[in-house]
Design a protein around this motif. Structure first.
Motif, mmCIF file in Angstrom:
data_model
loop_
_atom_site.group_PDB
_atom_site.id
_atom_site.type_symbol
_atom_site.label_atom_id
_atom_site.label_comp_id
_atom_site.label_asym_id
_atom_site.label_seq_id
_atom_site.Cartn_x
_atom_site.Cartn_y
_atom_site.Cartn_z
ATOM 1 N N ALA A 43 -5.373 0.377 2.392
ATOM 2 C CA ALA A 43 -4.908 -1.018 2.415
ATOM 3 C C ALA A 43 -6.030 -1.999 2.103
ATOM 4 C CB ALA A 43 -4.279 -1.352 3.763
ATOM 5 N N GLU A 47 -5.432 -3.703 -1.262
ATOM 6 C CA GLU A 47 -4.515 -4.841 -1.286
ATOM 7 C C GLU A 47 -5.154 -6.079 -0.641
ATOM 8 O OE1 GLU A 47 -2.268 -1.894 -2.938
ATOM 9 O OE2 GLU A 47 -3.314 -1.690 -1.024
ATOM 10 N N THR A 75 0.835 -1.206 0.000
ATOM 11 C CA THR A 75 0.000 0.000 0.000
ATOM 12 C C THR A 75 0.869 1.256 0.000
ATOM 13 O OG1 THR A 75 -1.714 -1.186 1.242
ATOM 14 C CG2 THR A 75 -1.850 1.217 1.200
#
Length: 264
Positions: free
Chosen positions: A121, A124, A100
């Motif tokens: 995040a 991801e 990230t």
């Protein structure tokens, strides 16, 4: 053609995506190693199987994108692997944050401020969970291991209390639990005993042995869930772990038989 003309019944038989967490040394990796083989073991930094368990591994996962590349190879290449073990989710989290930060061009997940790094995040984590789901659709069991932490739970219906949950940031915790078919908590059986220590005075103390339980349904003391009408808990006896789970999994009839034969 009307949508009603296309209606049909459906039932998934894909291998489940499982998330197994529990106290240190309770046997999470030993239990996961009983899943149908061959097994591909994907450890993060500091993780390793116990000394009496032998697993095939490409080595320590050192980057988030490296893990996704392994998922891609499993999906695009011919192989015999039936189970993938990710050990552990809390070991994977710093790699997720690193990816990230690289995407955002910052040095730390806190750098964007106001919690934005953790929100970013999510992208991801969703990439990771998409890969996990693809493995399941391809007929591969995925067992994700994690460590626990004790957190305060502010219930809207009772006074606050403490409970075990997965050792992840709260956003990631929610994402991985939501996407898992089974979230199981593993712990030792503990009972409370009272002992007299003086005149009209008693104290409680915990007693427990080596008996281990795997819990499949949420209780006040821990997070858990399943999509297979599994019981509240089952005992874990080494060599019989997957067989206990497989009784409730539509995908596991053949795997259960193979596991029993291997154990014998």
């Amino acid at each position: 053609m009307s949508v009603f003309d296309r209606l049909k019944t459906t039932k998934t038989t894909n291998p489940p995506v499982s998330l197994l967490y529990g106290v240190d040394g309770v046997g999470k990796t030993s239990l996961a190693a009983e899943w149908p083989g061959p097994i591909l073991y994907l450890p993060t930094e500091g993780e390793r199987p116990p000394s009496d368990v032998e697993l095939t591994t490409p080595g320590t996962v050192e980057s988030f994108h490296g893990l996704l590349d392994i998922f891609g190879e499993l999906l695009d290449s011919e192989h015999d692997f039936k189970t993938v073990i990710v050990d552990s989710l809390d070991g994977l989290e710093p790699l997720v944050w690193g990816a990230t930060c690289q995407r955002l061009g910052v040095d730390t997940i806190e750098a964007p401020g106001y919690g934005r790094g953790y929100i970013e995040a999510d992208a991801e984590w969703k990439d990771y969970l998409g890969g996990v789901s693809a493995l399941s659709r391809a007929g591969i069991y995925v067992v994700q291991l994690a460590h626990p932490e004790i957190v305060r739970f502010d219930s809207p219906t009772t006074d606050p209390y403490s409970r075990y949950t997965i050792k992840l940031h709260k956003r990631a915790n929610a994402l991985v639990r939501e996407q898992a078919d089974i979230v199981a908590f593993m712990n030792y059986r503990v009972s409370l005993k009272e002992k007299e220590v003086g005149f009209n005075k008693k104290v409680s103390h915990a007693e427990g042995g080596n008996e281990r339980l795997v819990h499949f349904n949420e209780k006040a003391g821990f997070s858990a869930k399943n999509r297979y009408s599994m019981p509240d808990s089952v005992p874990y006896r080494k060599g019989q772990g997957f067989a206990e789970w497989a009784k409730y999994l539509p995908s596991a009839a053949n795997d259960n038989s193979a596991s029993k034969a291997k154990a014998a």
